[in-house]
Design an enzyme around this catalytic site. Structure first.
Site, PDB file in Angstrom:
ATOM      1  N   ARG A 156     -14.045  42.507 -11.613  1.00  0.00           N
ATOM      2  CA  ARG A 156     -13.857  42.845 -10.192  1.00  0.00           C
ATOM      3  C   ARG A 156     -12.630  43.732  -9.985  1.00  0.00           C
ATOM      4  NH1 ARG A 156     -18.828  41.267 -10.101  1.00  0.00           N
ATOM      5  NH2 ARG A 156     -19.209  39.048  -9.769  1.00  0.00           N
ATOM      6  N   LYS A 248     -17.600  27.625 -16.648  1.00  0.00           N
ATOM      7  CA  LYS A 248     -18.910  27.669 -15.998  1.00  0.00           C
ATOM      8  C   LYS A 248     -20.002  27.906 -17.049  1.00  0.00           C
ATOM      9  CE  LYS A 248     -18.213  32.538 -14.668  1.00  0.00           C
ATOM     10  NZ  LYS A 248     -17.922  33.458 -13.571  1.00  0.00           N
ATOM     11  N   HIS A 249     -21.250  27.572 -16.767  1.00  0.00           N
ATOM     12  CA  HIS A 249     -21.882  27.033 -15.563  1.00  0.00           C
ATOM     13  C   HIS A 249     -22.455  25.672 -15.946  1.00  0.00           C
ATOM     14  CE1 HIS A 249     -22.179  31.476 -15.350  1.00  0.00           C
ATOM     15  NE2 HIS A 249     -22.012  31.337 -14.045  1.00  0.00           N
ATOM     16  N   HIS A 261     -29.845  33.994  -9.888  1.00  0.00           N
ATOM     17  CA  HIS A 261     -29.661  34.783  -8.675  1.00  0.00           C
ATOM     18  C   HIS A 261     -30.989  34.980  -7.935  1.00  0.00           C
ATOM     19  CE1 HIS A 261     -26.010  35.858 -10.932  1.00  0.00           C
ATOM     20  NE2 HIS A 261     -25.475  36.116  -9.750  1.00  0.00           N
ATOM     21  N   ASP A 334     -21.454  27.473  -7.971  1.00  0.00           N
ATOM     22  CA  ASP A 334     -21.724  28.899  -8.074  1.00  0.00           C
ATOM     23  C   ASP A 334     -22.073  29.375  -6.655  1.00  0.00           C
ATOM     24  OD1 ASP A 334     -22.107  31.410  -9.151  1.00  0.00           O
ATOM     25  OD2 ASP A 334     -23.564  30.776 -10.656  1.00  0.00           O
TER      26      ASP A 334
END
Length: 611
Positions: A156, A248-249, A261, A334
């Site tokens: 990011r 995660k996860h 997703h 999440d």
């Protein structure tokens, strides 16, 4: 410097000479729980003083304030006071600061698409502005500011922040110190920007080569390797980077062909297989003291036969993670706008079920105001008990105390450049990345390449990667031609590449998830490109700039290497390896199965060439 917020209850944030130290001001308008004592030092997050402070805070918080602490969401804008119509549409207020104060948020998550990340100093100023909004309003608690900086393919905060290889590359490097250093440097740079929680490392064991959502985000297919490197990164983030890590996860997303997703993955492992494959990394990071664990939106019938995704499963979150594994830190979901958690229940029910399953923080609920109101209604009706709410808020407060954000919510914006993307950090990233580059085939003895004059075509997927490699090859004396054909090359671009291969002395073709004919390349056009180039008989090097599994479809290629990410740092390290400036030392952290017989390994775990 002193920040004196407005509102019915005021508290001050005092910056001392040794750094920013937030202390609850003793004034007639300060909250009662913040009057006579500062919070205990972060080193005492489980001691009597910490527990007394947490109880004192809880007593003074309203239900609305407690519910707000459970919520983490995105906000739109580069500044805390940025007016953005998307904030108004989603939250009913115009600026990021107003979103924080309206909902008494426990956390904010940064993304590039929401306009939060423009430059390092800008991010630091945004963080300070949001912390000012949080600490200047009831309940006066600073934010957990988070992002997904896994490195590799999930980033990011881009350059000038230091870029490191992702998990599978680190798995190829087999160096726990390198994994720890990459997390430590990433953590220090994020902390300088006011980001105090990273949703990393990924602790999934990628045993399905067709996994569409994990892949190179995993350290590999060996549970012991994943556990070792996940622990190294947790220690790097928390002990040296001084930010919260999030494994995660849970309970493990490494064996699925469905992307959570867009659908609901189902893990068909038996309980014995879960204990042997999925559990070891999570056990290890819990023993290492990981601050937070993120749940996966996946159905795991052997762990909970109800059909509920793990995020909403009391047997998995409370029974397995809390009671069986003994994790007492913060559990965060999440993102709740993902389809894997929305298919079975409505958005107003998902957040209630998650909290009652044992989750503490709710990441990015869709229809945010609906989620907020549903939580309030569930608490007021008793569906979410006061004890469960206080338990969750207590864990969040303990985390904020432990990672220093209670004492030091603000960062020094003028000092950002002295930490982010420094020459020492960039140099360490180069050395770590070189050791991850993996040479799988060198049947023609083409490598290492001698420097000097030759005509080289660099073609294939990853526009920036193609350009970067062509430039790096040119720096070593070659005349280069760059032809970015993308992950779905057209007939015309394939024809251009084939023609270019005939005109040049050497062709280097980059592939990116060429195995994935479901999403990335549904018509298999990258395979056509490589086949066409091989048919010319020209000298050629095939490089997978993401998943190593691509070679299953190019078995006849005589020379093949893997970088695990199309990033500049990875591609420039590749150039140094191709030209023999460093010896390749990366070894496959996964097994590569044959394309025609998936039960037969084409290349075994641990394979890798050197010279």
């Amino acid at each position: 410097m002193q920040i004196v917020p407005s509102g019915p209850r005021r508290r001050s944030v005092v910056l001392g000479a040794a750094g920013a130290v937030a202390a609850f001001g003793a004034s007639s308008t300060a909250p009662a729980w913040a009057d006579e004592r500062r919070p205990p030092r972060p080193t005492a997050t489980h001691g009597p003083r910490a527990e007394a402070w947490i109880r004192r805070v809880l007593r003074q918080m309203s239900v609305e304030e407690k519910v707000g602490q459970l919520l983490v969401t995105h906000v739109y804008g580069a500044r805390a006071d940025s007016v953005d119509a998307r904030n108004t549409s989603e939250y009913g207020v115009a600026t990021p600061a107003e979103v924080v104060t309206k909902y008494h948020l426990g956390g904010v998550c940064y993304f590039t698409w929401s306009g939060n990340v423009v430059s390092p100093r800008q991010v630091a100023a945004l963080s300070n502005g949001l912390q000012g909004a949080a600490t200047g309003a009831d309940p006066g608690l600073p934010l957990l500011i988070s992002t997904d900086q896994e490195q590799g393919t999930i980033v990011r905060v881009g350059p000038p922040a230091t870029q490191f290889p992702g998990n599978m590359a680190l798995g190829a490097g087999r160096d726990a110190r390198a994994a720890r250093d990459s997390a430590a440097i990433t953590g220090r740079e994020l902390a300088a920007l006011g980001i105090n929680q990273d949703y990393a490392p990924d602790a999934d064991v990628n045993v399905d080569p067709g996994n569409p959502v994990i892949g190179v985000r995993s350290f590999g297919s060996d549970p012991a390797l994943v556990a070792e490197l996940a622990v190294a990164q947790v220690e790097g983030y928390q002990d040296e980077g001084r930010i919260a890590a999030t494994a995660k996860h849970f309970p493990g997303h490494g064996d699925t062909s469905v992307d959570s997703h867009t659908g609901i993955p189902e893990i068909t492992h038996t309980r014995e297989e879960w204990e042997r494959i999925d559990a070891p990394p999570f056990r290890a990071v819990i023993e290492a003291g990981v601050d937070s664990i993120m749940t996966g939106h996946l159905v795991f019938p052997e762990l909970d036969p109800s059909g509920d995704p793990a995020t909403l499963s009391h047997p998995i979150v409370t029974g397995l993670l809390r009671e069986a594994l003994g994790f007492q830190g913060v559990v965060v979901t999440d993102a709740l706008d993902m389809q894997g958690v929305r298919d079975k229940y409505g958005d107003d029910r998902v957040i209630v079920l998650a909290v009652n399953a044992g989750v503490d923080m709710l990441l990015r609920p869709p229809r945010f105001d609906l989620a907020h109101q549903a939580l309030l209604a569930a608490v007021r009706s008793g569906e979410i008990s006061a004890e469960r709410l206080d338990e969750a808020v207590s864990r969040i407060l303990r985390l904020k105390l432990g990672n220093h954000v209670v004492h030091q919510p603000l960062v020094d914006e003028a000092a950002v450049d002295a930490t982010v993307g420094t020459p020492a950090h960039l140099s360490r990233a180069d050395r770590i990345t070189e050791a991850t580059t993996t040479v799988v085939k060198n049947d023609a003895g083409l490598l290492p390449l001698p420097p000097g004059e030759r005509r080289v075509l660099v073609a294939g997927a990853g526009g920036a990667a193609v350009t970067t490699l062509a430039q790096a090859v040119g720096e070593r004396g070659a005349s280069t031609q760059a032809l970015a054909t993308g992950t779905r090359p057209s007939d015309a671009s394939i024809a251009s590449a084939v023609a270019g291969a005939r005109e040049n002395d050497l062709t280097v073709v980059l592939t990116q998830k060429a195995w994935d004919t479901r999403v990335t390349d549904p018509e298999g056009r990258q395979r056509r490109l490589v086949a066409g180039l091989l048919a010319t008989g020209a000298q050629m090097i095939v490089v997978a700039v993401q998943d190593p599994y691509d070679i299953a479809y190019f078995a006849e290629a005589p020379t093949y290497a893997v970088t695990y990410a199309p990033t500049t740092v990875a591609v420039r390290a590749l150039a140094r390896v191709l030209f023999g400036e460093v010896s390749p030392s990366g070894r496959l952290p996964v097994e590569i199965p044959s394309a025609t017989d998936p039960d037969q390994p084409l290349y075994s775990y641990g394979h890798g060439l050197s010279w």
